[in-house]
Structure formats: C-alpha cells, structure tokens
Design a protein around this motif. Structure first.
Motif, PDB file in Angstrom:
ATOM      1  N   UNK A   1      11.115  26.787  14.793  1.00 15.70           N
ATOM      2  CA  UNK A   1      10.410  25.967  13.805  1.00 15.70           C
ATOM      3  C   UNK A   1      10.917  24.538  13.946  1.00 15.70           C
ATOM      4  N   UNK A   2      10.075  23.600  13.590  1.00 19.77           N
ATOM      5  CA  UNK A   2      10.462  22.202  13.718  1.00 19.77           C
ATOM      6  C   UNK A   2       9.556  21.308  12.912  1.00 19.77           C
ATOM      7  N   UNK A   3       9.979  20.053  12.776  1.00 24.89           N
ATOM      8  CA  UNK A   3       9.173  19.071  12.071  1.00 24.89           C
ATOM      9  C   UNK A   3       9.491  17.684  12.606  1.00 24.89           C
ATOM     10  N   UNK A   4       8.474  16.835  12.587  1.00 24.03           N
ATOM     11  CA  UNK A   4       8.615  15.430  12.929  1.00 24.03           C
ATOM     12  C   UNK A   4       7.965  14.649  11.803  1.00 24.03           C
ATOM     13  N   UNK A   5       8.763  13.854  11.089  1.00 20.73           N
ATOM     14  CA  UNK A   5       8.282  13.176   9.888  1.00 20.73           C
ATOM     15  C   UNK A   5       8.341  11.671  10.083  1.00 20.73           C
ATOM     16  N   UNK A   6       7.262  11.006   9.688  1.00 23.35           N
ATOM     17  CA  UNK A   6       7.193   9.544   9.753  1.00 23.35           C
ATOM     18  C   UNK A   6       6.766   9.019   8.392  1.00 23.35           C
ATOM     19  N   UNK A   7       7.513   8.035   7.900  1.00 20.57           N
ATOM     20  CA  UNK A   7       7.257   7.448   6.587  1.00 20.57           C
ATOM     21  C   UNK A   7       7.065   5.950   6.744  1.00 20.57           C
ATOM     22  N   UNK A   8       6.045   5.414   6.086  1.00 22.99           N
ATOM     23  CA  UNK A   8       5.774   3.970   6.137  1.00 22.99           C
ATOM     24  C   UNK A   8       5.386   3.492   4.752  1.00 22.99           C
ATOM     25  N   UNK A   9       5.934   2.335   4.376  1.00 22.95           N
ATOM     26  CA  UNK A   9       5.523   1.689   3.140  1.00 22.95           C
ATOM     27  C   UNK A   9       5.382   0.193   3.392  1.00 22.95           C
ATOM     28  N   UNK A  10       4.402  -0.426   2.762  1.00 21.05           N
ATOM     29  CA  UNK A  10       4.137  -1.844   2.973  1.00 21.05           C
ATOM     30  C   UNK A  10       5.163  -2.689   2.231  1.00 21.05           C
ATOM     31  N   UNK A  11       5.064  -4.001   2.418  1.00 18.99           N
ATOM     32  CA  UNK A  11       6.040  -4.915   1.823  1.00 18.99           C
ATOM     33  C   UNK A  11       6.053  -4.772   0.300  1.00 18.99           C
ATOM     34  N   UNK A  12       7.184  -5.134  -0.312  1.00 20.10           N
ATOM     35  CA  UNK A  12       7.296  -5.063  -1.757  1.00 20.10           C
ATOM     36  C   UNK A  12       8.310  -6.099  -2.237  1.00 20.10           C
ATOM     37  N   UNK A  13       8.258  -6.406  -3.527  1.00 21.25           N
ATOM     38  CA  UNK A  13       9.174  -7.366  -4.132  1.00 21.25           C
ATOM     39  C   UNK A  13      10.484  -6.656  -4.474  1.00 21.25           C
ATOM     40  N   UNK A  14      11.573  -7.189  -3.963  1.00 20.24           N
ATOM     41  CA  UNK A  14      12.897  -6.655  -4.294  1.00 20.24           C
ATOM     42  C   UNK A  14      13.450  -7.297  -5.556  1.00 20.24           C
TER      43      UNK A  14
END
Length: 876
Positions: free
Chosen positions: A790-803
């Motif tokens: 079993x296996x997994x490949x995960x990709x996460x993306x989020x756009x710019x934001x105010x810190x």
C-alpha cells in the motif's frame, strides 16, 4: 465478489446498510448500545448476504468508515479514520489534518502545528468530545497527540446544540481508542527512526497499545493502555530583508531594506505521552468508563541570528531592480555598519494531564442518560536567555534578492574570528503559566421509537470552571556595561554558526554557545551587574483569570417526506452564560515612573446559539443538506490581561515596544450557513460540494499600533474587536477506489479536494483581510493498496495569504507566497502481523517566502528539513 467499488456487481441496498453500520461501529460513531438496536435486523440479513459479504481492510476500510461517518452525520463533517488500530499516514494530528478539505496547516520548528479551518483560527479542539484546556490556550495543541493513540479525527464545519461551544470556524474532535472498540485482546508495537537532512540526525520513536476485555458474572470489563515516545531534532533556516525604508542621499526617492540577515533554528523536542481507558458493562443497560491522557514535552532550542546593517550613506553605491525604485545591490565602504550576532536559547517544558469518568444508562427502550466529569491540569515554563555580540567590518556588500532571499558579504574581514567581536545586550528572560479546569455534563435522550414526525428529543446541561495564570520576568533586557571581557577570553563561550543549506553570502560567523549560556547564567548576570538568580516577575505581565460557564441545550430530531423525498432534520438551541473574573495590573505614571495598580474586572454574558439542519435523501445515493446556526468564540485568557509591558528598547537591536491585553474584549459571534450536495456512488466513492458563508461580529485581531506614553512612542501590540466581517466560499471533494479496473490497476484510488474562499473584516469603515486565509487551496492524494503493498503520494497547495495585518504599523501587510508540500509513503506487510513503512515528508524540499506588501520587497525565505522515516509495526 472480492472487491468493493463500482464494478459489475453493484452492492445491494441491504448490503450497503450493513456496510454502513459496520463502518460506523468500527469507527466508533455508533456506540455498542446503538448497535444493539439493530442486532435483529443485521442478524436477519447475515444469511441472505453471506455469499456476497464484502471484506475490506487497511486504506479502503479507513476510507469507507470516513465516508459512512460523513454520510450519516447531521452536521457537515470530514473524518480521518485509522487504517488499523493506531495506524495513520502521519505522525501527529496536525499533520493528518492537512489532507482535509477546507483545512490548512503550517509546518515549522520540526512539525505541523498551526491549524485553520476555512482560513479561520476560531476553532475548538476536543479530546473524546471534551475540552483540554491548557495553561496558555483554550484548546488542545494538536501536535501533542501522536496518531498511534487515535481511533479517528472528526472535523466539524458546523456545530450541533449538544456540542461544546467555542468554535466559530468549526470543531476538531480527536478520538482515542477504548477497549470495547476491539473484539478481544489487541496489541500493537511500533518503532520508527527519522532521518532529517538539514539537522543531520537520526531520531528514534516508539509507541505501543495493549487492550483486552473479559466477560464473567460481573458483566464485561475492558482495559487499555497506550504509551508513546517521540524524539525529534530539527533545523529551519531563514534569510531575511527588513521592511523597505528610504535610502538617504538618493537623488530621487529610492527604497531598500535597512537590514539583511539570517536566522538558523536548531531544536530538540522530546514528547512522552500516555493514554489509558477502562470500561465496565455490568449489564446491557449500563456502561461506565474512566479514561485519561497525559503528555510531557521537553523542547530545547537555539536560534542564531545575524543582522547586517547596510549603513546607507551618500557614498553608498547601489543598483535598482529593473522597472522599480527599489534597491537590488549595494556596496558601502568604510561605513562601519551595525553588525550583530545573537543567540536565542529558549528551553520549554510543559505538561498536560486529563482524567474523566462517566456512565451511560439505557433506562428503558425510550430513555438514555449519559454523564461525565473531567479534570484537566497543565503547566508550562520557559527559560529564554538571549545574548548579542557586535562586530565592525569596514565594508559590506549586499543583494536584496538572490537565491530567493537577502545576500551579503564582508570583503577582507574574518567573520569566524572571535577576536573581532565584543559582548553587547543580554536578555535574561523567563515565563511560566498554569491552568486547571473542571467540566461536568449530563445528557438525556428520548427516542419514541415511532415512524412519526418526532424521532428523538435530547437535552442536557454542562458546567465548566477554568482557571489560568501567567507571569514573565521584569526588565529582562540588560544593556552592556563598560569593561566586559572579550568573547574569546571566556572558555566555551564562542561557537561557530550552523551550516546553511544554500548560499546567501556569509556562510558562517561567531555566536554565543547556547549550552554555555544555560550553564553559566549566574556568571553572565554577574558580568552584566545583576545579582544571581532569576529576576523578579513583571507585575504588568501577571494575570490570574477564572471563567465559569453554564450551558443548557435542547435538541430535537425529526423526519418527514416531501414529494416522495425523505427529509431528516434537527433543531436545537444552546444557551450559555459566561462569567469572567480577570485580575491583573494596569499602570499609572508618577514622576516619570510607571507604577502598577491592581485591576479586577468582572463581566458576564449570556448567549443563545440556535441550530437547524435539514438532510434530504434526493435519491438512494444523493444527500442534500442545509445547516444554519450561531456560534461564539471566547478570546484567549491572555488577551484579557489589563496590563501592558513596555520595553524601552536601545542598544541598536530593539525599538521601543509594548505588549498588552484588553479586559473589555467581547466574544466573537459567528452566524454560519452551509448548503451541501453529496453523491455516494460506491462504499468508497463520493463526490461532494459545500457552499458556506460566515458572518462575524466582534471578531478579534491582534495588531500593532503606535502609542505615545509619557513622551515615548511605543509600537504596542494588543487585541481588539472588529465591528463585523464575512467569509464565504465553496468546498469540493472527490474520493474513489478504481476497483473496476483489471488486474493490478484496481489497487489505485484517488482523494482530491479544493476550497475557494473570500472574506473581509470591517471596522469604522476600514476593511482588512483575514489573517491565514488562502483564496484557493487543494489536496491531491494518490492511493494504492493491493496484496501486501500500500502507498500514497500526497500533494498540498494553498495560494498566498496575509500573515500579519498592518505589519509593524507600517501601513502594509506581510503576505506569504503560495505554499506547496509533497509527502509520500509505502508500506509492505510481511505477514498479517508485521508491516514495514518508508515515508518521506517534504519530498520537494519546499521553500517558504513572504514579502512586505509587494513581491519585490521580500522578507523571508525559509527552508526546512526533509524527513525520511522508516518504521516497523507489529500487531498481535
């Protein structure tokens, strides 16, 4: 039939119901008592469906259970369920939440920690449905929970009347295992080693859980014990530019950073945790339990700062970024720029303990009563010395943006020679905090057992008492007196800075050793003219608060049919009274001296929180939802502190600043509406869409503003209420295992989700952004499970934001560039009991960039460890 999914054989309606019941029971969403009510029906089906019984395990079973929870819940919810007892794809709760639609996390200091739902921090985190109030916050610190202890994690986007109030953004409920979750004896042991590329360490981790249940004349009892140890070294590196400032002597308006610098972080975190549970069922009508959880964290770190003052002067030579009036490169000769090396060495120790006991009594076929009493204790302390060195290189050359960050060198000057440095400012800092809470609730449910409009009526009461205290040192900043020795004359004092992963000019420098600082604090105090021992507490930091809440709720479940479409719903209201007793210190200036004056502030509020849900079964596989309700969120206890601590600054390193609270803060009010459409086309296949809108009143933000006190201008940070605000968006999610594909291809599956948000806050006609809100975010997880693999490949993306809004009071926001994260894992099961997993976190060596208002004014570029983990798991 050997596989589940959308193959040629479609599961029957009865089989689907059986699978849902089994999945919910396995995930713990149905208690054993609620399963009893369906025993006869399930038993009648077993013979009819024996030939077509579907058996799923591992990743598929976890996905199926999570999908069943979502489908059957009254609220808008996403769940993550253990693949096996205590087996999750990530090592702490905060990290696994990064896979959930609408949830974003931030990873730094060696782990994922900060969690937001739909761009909002206003969430409440629960452990087994109850608050874990800590010494510094109202909620459970999710990184403190190792996943080996978990059964599942539920992320509620909406709240029912029976749920603990406090989350305008949502509720995260972390569920640990109990012995009755298993059929009998169960045990597992897991060992893991992590290699981190930038800290160059191999760190051990170990965990185990043992559980059993017994039957006899006493009824049935069960006991469970879980232990976990995690050690993690980490290395984060930062190179930075200060905010843009006017360049003196320029023929036309030109801006550039006044300073460039590096920050190298190194830390070691040891986390020990334990959970236990005991259940006793003397008969089918009564069940009692006792359970608890403890964690201890020892976190020792050092942060090596380097500040390169650019010494702008009329003879400074510079070039501009093409098409802008901003400095690209500069060289300043014989300018003796301000140049500082510093070591910050925080050592943190914290403990949290919670114990609870309760009972569930099925009085008769119609009535069920549950009750629970919980006690939480937590404490935290920190020793945080900082020591600065100065040096005076004659020439500095810099670039504001090279390899993604600030770049600078000192031609012809040896920055690795301790003889070129001198002692500067010393900060002797310490802090501590304590918290306690008592929490009691009782709930009653009436189920008439009829097919009429009214399906269930429940009501209950909850009483909670919370106490918190905090204090920190007084006047921890000590300017350098005359006659200090040279750093090179103190044995063991001078260290070379850590190695950097990229080239930003200055590769190394001399900095105080963190180990020397902690071992020689009294010697340093003596050198700086202070007596031995820690300094006194700052009275303006001291607060002791008590908050008492009493809540009553009533809720009904109902059902009816419209045009042949079955509709289920709930309607309820929770009424909460909160009494707050704040004790701290304010200040009065007398003859130029700020004197503390004790302040006591008592306030009380009563809030009614209505909630309505409607769920229509448009077809056998399509669910339509409407959820609407009101929620409140109370500010953190520290935000109510009436005192303000002022720091006069000086020494060229710190400007006059202050930090304070606001005893007049009001709770945040949120009115939330969710509309969802969910298509469940297979036991592990779904496509869902959710529209949401949040309207806020009294939203709390922390912001920096200049305040003039006794003739001195301070940059003071404190919390305050905004007048209003709104957040709206859409969440899309898809899940499927492709069981209909031939051969080895039917092992593939895919989970994907996307969230779009937009929002604003308003105050006195001025709009400001939500901090931490990305307009766009998505997750893609490719899954595979077939045979022992079993296996997994995960990709996460989020756009710019105010810190940070209105960064340092300069009129612009600190903005973070899009964040991209990739992780992978592969597991091989040697046999039914032993499995080996190899996983990689930060597969693409992600970088974090932020900037001052516009991209051509960068602040930080940050780099983090890539982590390779190898673990072996043995399940009995």
């Amino acid at each position: 039939m050997n596989d589940t999914g959308t193959g040629a054989v479609r599961p029957s309606r009865n089989l689907k119901m059986k699978l849902s019941v089994a999945a919910l029971a396995g995930a713990g969403i149905l208690s054993s008592a609620s399963v009893w009510a369906q025993d006869a029906q399930v038993a009648a089906e077993q013979q009819a469906t024996a030939a077509t019984t579907v058996v799923v395990t591992g990743v598929r079973r976890a996905a199926q259970s999570a999908q069943a929870i979502k489908r059957n819940s009254d609220e808008v919810i996403d769940s993550i369920v253990a693949e096996e007892a205590g087996k999750f794809p990530d090592k702490n709760v905060a990290e696994i939440l990064g896979r959930v639609s609408g949830v974003q996390i931030r990873r730094e200091y060696g782990e994922a920690a900060n969690v937001v739902i739909r761009g909002l921090t206003g969430l409440v985190t629960l452990l087994n449905g109850r608050e874990v109030y800590t010494s510094r916050d109202r909620s459970l610190y999710l990184a403190d929970i190792p996943t080996t202890m978990l059964q599942r994690v539920d992320v509620y986007k909406t709240q029912g009347a029976e749920m603990v109030e406090g989350g305008t953004a949502g509720v995260i409920d972390v569920r640990t295992a109990r012995p009755f979750d298993f059929k009998g004896f169960s045990a597992n042991v897991q060992g893991r080693v992590e290699n981190r590329d930038k800290s160059k360490t191999n760190d051990p981790q170990a965990s185990g859980t043992i559980s059993n249940r017994w039957k006899g004349d006493f009824g049935e009892i069960g006991a469970l014990l879980g232990l976990s140890y995690q050690k993690g070294n980490y290395h984060d590196e930062v190179t930075w530019n200060s905010p843009p400032a006017a360049v003196l002597g320029a023929a036309s308006p030109v801006t550039g950073p006044f300073d460039l610098g590096h920050v190298l972080y190194q830390g070691k975190r040891e986390r020990t945790a334990a959970n236990w549970a005991f259940q006793w069922r003397p008969n089918r009508s009564l069940e009692m339990f006792a359970e608890g959880w403890s964690t201890r964290i020892d976190h020792d770190a050092q942060r090596q700062f380097f500040v390169s003052g650019q010494a702008w002067s009329p003879n400074t030579q510079y070039t501009l970024i093409p098409g802008t009036n901003q400095v690209a490169t500069m060289t300043s000769v014989n300018a003796n720029p301000f140049t500082l090396s510093s070591t910050q060495a925080p050592n943190d120790d914290s403990e949290t303990h919670q114990g609870a006991f309760g009972a569930r009594w099925k009085v008769n076929d119609d009535w069920t009563i549950t009750t629970e009493l919980a006690r939480t204790n937590s404490k935290w302390k920190q020793d945080f010395p900082i020591l600065d060195l100065l040096t005076s290189p004659p020439t500095v050359a810099g670039e504001t943006y090279r390899n993604g960050g600030g770049y600078f060198t000192y031609p012809g000057y040896d920055m690795d020679n301790p003889a070129n440095y001198r002692l500067h400012t010393f900060f002797d800092n310490w802090s501590n905090a304590r918290g306690q809470s008592n929490d009691w609730r009782v709930d009653a449910t009436w189920n008439p057992g009829s097919d009429g409009f009214l399906k269930e009526l429940s009501f209950g009461m909850r009483l909670a008492e919370r106490k918190a205290s905090y204090q920190t040192q007084s006047n921890g900043q000590i300017l350098a007196p005359a006659g200090l020795p040279a750093p090179g004359s103190l044995p063991g004092f001078a260290c070379q800075s850590m190695e950097m992963a990229n080239d930003y000019g200055l590769a190394s420098w001399v900095t105080p050793c963190a180990s020397y600082m902690h071992a020689n604090m009294d010697k340093l105090r003596q050198l700086y003219g202070r007596p031995a021992g820690k300094g006194p507490a700052d009275p303006f930091s001291l607060y002791t608060n008590q908050e008492d809440t009493s809540a009553l709720y009533g809720k009904t479940k109902f059902g009816f049919t419209v045009g042949g479409v079955p509709v289920e719903g709930t309607a309820g209201v929770r009424v909460v009274r909160t009494e707050l007793d704040v004790n701290g210190f304010s200040g009065i200036w007398t003859n130029g001296v700020l004197n503390p004056v004790a302040v006591n502030r008592k306030t009380s509020t009563t809030d009614a929180l209505p909630n309505l849900t409607l769920k229509a079964m448009a077809t056998e596989d399509v669910v339509l939802r409407l959820n609407a309700g009101k929620a409140i969120q109370r500010p953190a206890f520290a935000d109510f502190n009436p005192g303000t601590t002022y720091n006069a600054g000086g020494g060229g390193t710190v400007d006059p600043n202050g930090n304070g609270g606001n005893p007049d803060l009001k709770p945040i009010e949120g009115t939330n509406v969710d509309v969802a459409a969910e298509w469940y086309f297979a036991p592990t296949g779904s496509l869902t869409a959710t529209l949401f809108k949040h309207d806020f009143k009294n939203y709390v933000i922390r912001r920096q503003d200049f305040e003039t006190v006794n003739g001195t201008r301070y940059l003071v940070e404190r919390p305050r209420n905004m007048e209003g605000g709104e957040l709206k968006g859409i969440e899309l999610a898809y899940r499927q295992f492709y069981d209909f594909l031939p051969g080895w291809l039917n092992g593939f599956g895919l989970e994907a989700n996307y969230t779009y948000m937009q929002g604003r806050l308003e105050d006195r006609g001025i709009e400001s952004p939500f901090v931490n809100m990305s307009k766009n975010a998505y997750n893609i997880v490719a899954l595979y499970e077939r045979g022992p693999w079993s296996g997994r490949l995960a990709y996460n993306w989020r756009s710019k934001f105010v810190d940070t809004y209105n960064y340092r009071g300069l009129g612009f926001d600190l903005i973070v560039d899009p964040i991209k994260t990739a992780d992978a894992s592969i597991t091989y099961k040697i046999n039914d009991k032993i499995g080996v997993t190899l996983d990689v976190e930060n597969l693409t060596d992600r970088k974090y960039n932020d900037y001052h208002g516009i991209p051509s004014n960068p602040r930080d570029i940050r780099r983090y460890d890539r982590v390779i983990g190898l673990s072996m798991r043995w399940a009995l």
